[in-house]
Design a protein around this motif. Sequence first.
Motif, PDB file in Angstrom:
ATOM      1  N   TYR A   1       0.851  -1.195   0.000  1.00  0.00           N
ATOM      2  CA  TYR A   1       0.000   0.000   0.000  1.00  0.00           C
ATOM      3  C   TYR A   1       0.881   1.238   0.000  1.00  0.00           C
ATOM      4  N   LYS A   2       0.502   2.244  -0.817  1.00  0.00           N
ATOM      5  CA  LYS A   2       1.368   3.408  -0.997  1.00  0.00           C
ATOM      6  C   LYS A   2       0.610   4.730  -0.903  1.00  0.00           C
ATOM      7  N   GLY A   3      -0.592   4.693  -0.331  1.00  0.00           N
ATOM      8  CA  GLY A   3      -1.396   5.905  -0.250  1.00  0.00           C
ATOM      9  C   GLY A   3      -0.869   6.916   0.748  1.00  0.00           C
ATOM     10  N   ALA A   4      -1.533   8.053   0.803  1.00  0.00           N
ATOM     11  CA  ALA A   4      -1.163   9.127   1.727  1.00  0.00           C
ATOM     12  C   ALA A   4      -1.141   8.604   3.159  1.00  0.00           C
ATOM     13  N   PHE A   5      -0.261   9.160   3.994  1.00  0.00           N
ATOM     14  CA  PHE A   5      -0.090   8.629   5.349  1.00  0.00           C
ATOM     15  C   PHE A   5       0.313   9.718   6.332  1.00  0.00           C
ATOM     16  N   ILE A   6       0.126   9.406   7.615  1.00  0.00           N
ATOM     17  CA  ILE A   6       0.725  10.192   8.682  1.00  0.00           C
ATOM     18  C   ILE A   6       1.690   9.290   9.443  1.00  0.00           C
ATOM     19  N   ASP A   7       2.725   9.895  10.029  1.00  0.00           N
ATOM     20  CA  ASP A   7       3.722   9.141  10.781  1.00  0.00           C
ATOM     21  C   ASP A   7       3.393   9.162  12.268  1.00  0.00           C
ATOM     22  N   ILE A   8       3.557   8.009  12.906  1.00  0.00           N
ATOM     23  CA  ILE A   8       3.256   7.858  14.326  1.00  0.00           C
ATOM     24  C   ILE A   8       4.532   7.397  15.026  1.00  0.00           C
ATOM     25  N   PHE A   9       5.099   8.261  15.853  1.00  0.00           N
ATOM     26  CA  PHE A   9       6.362   7.986  16.528  1.00  0.00           C
ATOM     27  C   PHE A   9       6.137   7.661  18.001  1.00  0.00           C
ATOM     28  N   ALA A  10       7.128   6.981  18.564  1.00  0.00           N
ATOM     29  CA  ALA A  10       7.124   6.718  20.005  1.00  0.00           C
ATOM     30  C   ALA A  10       8.414   7.270  20.600  1.00  0.00           C
ATOM     31  N   ILE A  11       8.357   7.691  21.845  1.00  0.00           N
ATOM     32  CA  ILE A  11       9.548   8.175  22.541  1.00  0.00           C
ATOM     33  C   ILE A  11       9.745   7.386  23.831  1.00  0.00           C
ATOM     34  N   GLU A  12      10.987   7.337  24.270  1.00  0.00           N
ATOM     35  CA  GLU A  12      11.302   6.674  25.533  1.00  0.00           C
ATOM     36  C   GLU A  12      12.393   7.461  26.248  1.00  0.00           C
ATOM     37  N   LYS A  13      12.465   7.265  27.560  1.00  0.00           N
ATOM     38  CA  LYS A  13      13.487   7.940  28.347  1.00  0.00           C
ATOM     39  C   LYS A  13      14.816   7.243  28.117  1.00  0.00           C
ATOM     40  N   THR A  14      15.760   7.943  27.512  1.00  0.00           N
ATOM     41  CA  THR A  14      17.044   7.348  27.180  1.00  0.00           C
ATOM     42  C   THR A  14      18.053   8.468  26.940  1.00  0.00           C
ATOM     43  N   SER A  15      19.260   8.092  26.592  1.00  0.00           N
ATOM     44  CA  SER A  15      20.325   9.070  26.375  1.00  0.00           C
ATOM     45  C   SER A  15      20.559   9.305  24.891  1.00  0.00           C
ATOM     46  N   TYR A  16      21.236  10.381  24.591  1.00  0.00           N
ATOM     47  CA  TYR A  16      21.590  10.673  23.204  1.00  0.00           C
ATOM     48  C   TYR A  16      22.486   9.575  22.644  1.00  0.00           C
ATOM     49  N   PHE A  17      23.422   9.111  23.453  1.00  0.00           N
ATOM     50  CA  PHE A  17      24.333   8.066  22.979  1.00  0.00           C
ATOM     51  C   PHE A  17      23.558   6.824  22.548  1.00  0.00           C
ATOM     52  N   ALA A  18      22.645   6.362  23.379  1.00  0.00           N
ATOM     53  CA  ALA A  18      21.876   5.158  23.065  1.00  0.00           C
ATOM     54  C   ALA A  18      21.013   5.375  21.826  1.00  0.00           C
ATOM     55  N   ALA A  19      20.388   6.555  21.734  1.00  0.00           N
ATOM     56  CA  ALA A  19      19.536   6.857  20.584  1.00  0.00           C
ATOM     57  C   ALA A  19      20.350   6.907  19.299  1.00  0.00           C
ATOM     58  N   ARG A  20      21.492   7.536  19.362  1.00  0.00           N
ATOM     59  CA  ARG A  20      22.333   7.678  18.176  1.00  0.00           C
ATOM     60  C   ARG A  20      22.952   6.354  17.751  1.00  0.00           C
ATOM     61  N   ALA A  21      23.518   5.626  18.717  1.00  0.00           N
ATOM     62  CA  ALA A  21      24.177   4.364  18.398  1.00  0.00           C
ATOM     63  C   ALA A  21      23.192   3.347  17.828  1.00  0.00           C
ATOM     64  N   SER A  22      22.011   3.241  18.436  1.00  0.00           N
ATOM     65  CA  SER A  22      21.019   2.276  17.964  1.00  0.00           C
ATOM     66  C   SER A  22      20.540   2.616  16.560  1.00  0.00           C
ATOM     67  N   SER A  23      20.412   3.902  16.275  1.00  0.00           N
ATOM     68  CA  SER A  23      19.964   4.343  14.954  1.00  0.00           C
ATOM     69  C   SER A  23      20.995   3.996  13.887  1.00  0.00           C
ATOM     70  N   ILE A  24      22.260   4.276  14.169  1.00  0.00           N
ATOM     71  CA  ILE A  24      23.319   3.995  13.204  1.00  0.00           C
ATOM     72  C   ILE A  24      23.383   2.501  12.896  1.00  0.00           C
ATOM     73  N   ILE A  25      23.361   1.686  13.929  1.00  0.00           N
ATOM     74  CA  ILE A  25      23.495   0.244  13.741  1.00  0.00           C
ATOM     75  C   ILE A  25      22.282  -0.320  13.008  1.00  0.00           C
ATOM     76  N   TYR A  26      21.095  -0.045  13.534  1.00  0.00           N
ATOM     77  CA  TYR A  26      19.899  -0.673  12.976  1.00  0.00           C
ATOM     78  C   TYR A  26      19.596  -0.179  11.564  1.00  0.00           C
ATOM     79  N   ASN A  27      19.572   1.121  11.383  1.00  0.00           N
ATOM     80  CA  ASN A  27      19.170   1.652  10.079  1.00  0.00           C
ATOM     81  C   ASN A  27      20.180   1.349   8.981  1.00  0.00           C
ATOM     82  N   ASN A  28      21.468   1.324   9.316  1.00  0.00           N
ATOM     83  CA  ASN A  28      22.460   0.986   8.295  1.00  0.00           C
ATOM     84  C   ASN A  28      22.361  -0.478   7.888  1.00  0.00           C
ATOM     85  N   LEU A  29      22.136  -1.362   8.859  1.00  0.00           N
ATOM     86  CA  LEU A  29      21.998  -2.773   8.519  1.00  0.00           C
ATOM     87  C   LEU A  29      20.738  -3.017   7.689  1.00  0.00           C
TER      88      LEU A  29
END
Length: 279
Positions: A131-159
């Motif tokens: 499905y490719k129709g119009a959409f809205i994005d739904i995000f979640a947040i959690e209590k964490t550090s910049y390091f954890a947020a940045r490191a997890s993003s680099i690892i997961y999204n690059n893989l």
Amino acid sequence: MDNANFDNDALRALYNPDGSALRSTQLELLEILKVVADICKKHNIQWWLSSGTLLGAARHQGFIPWDDDIDIVMLRKDYIRFNKIMRNYKDEEYVYQSMSTDIEYVYLFSKFRKRKGDAGEEHRRSQYYRYKGAFIDIFAIEKTSYFAARASSIIYNNLQHLTSYVQRSWLRRPLILLVNLLCLGIIIPLLRLIGLINPSGEYHYVLGTGWGRHKFFAKNTFPLSSATFEGLEFPAPKDTDAYLTQVYGDWRKIPTEEQIRKNIHSPKYIKEIYGDRAK
């Protein structure tokens, strides 16, 4: 809240006048948002406007005239409940797209979208979506550090990005699941523990999502207030100014024409707005 002096009607006339393709998309997104708001109200799920959508509400009382998306946010615990509810969502017009409903969708935020149509997503992975129709994005947040947020993003999204280059679904899909097992089962849980060392009490998008520098603070967010967006009232952070200032700096100031053009996502809207100057 006092906004900087600018002519909002003139901006509308220039970028998203009534009848334009961009304005039609914005109104379509607004209808999608209303459906999600009703679902959340029915199930007592807390959410609020975020990012450019909240900026539009505060500065323009609606869409930023050149914007073509909607972002909302939930706490991780509410998002988990929302995701469980939406996995069984059935509707002829709309579909919920997340990692739990679409194996080809690898992002740690979800989309609520039209079944029909083409939103014009240009990233490589979108070619695999059903499905490719119009959409809205739904995000979640959690209590964490910049390091954890940045490191997890680099690892997961690059893989996961690497899996998008695999053309054959019989190979691509097992690789997606393998990355999920490695990252969501081992790496991100470890980073989540590290992220608990968080002396400033900041929240970030759920680990693995991305945009690590984007911070939320409970003292500026709760209890939620409301904001006017396209003539309707939607939930907003308690201190919208503090949030927008932290993310955008002087958010009341209208960007330069060059900055605006860079923030228009779709080539069709660039062509509509700039005509021959789009080249």
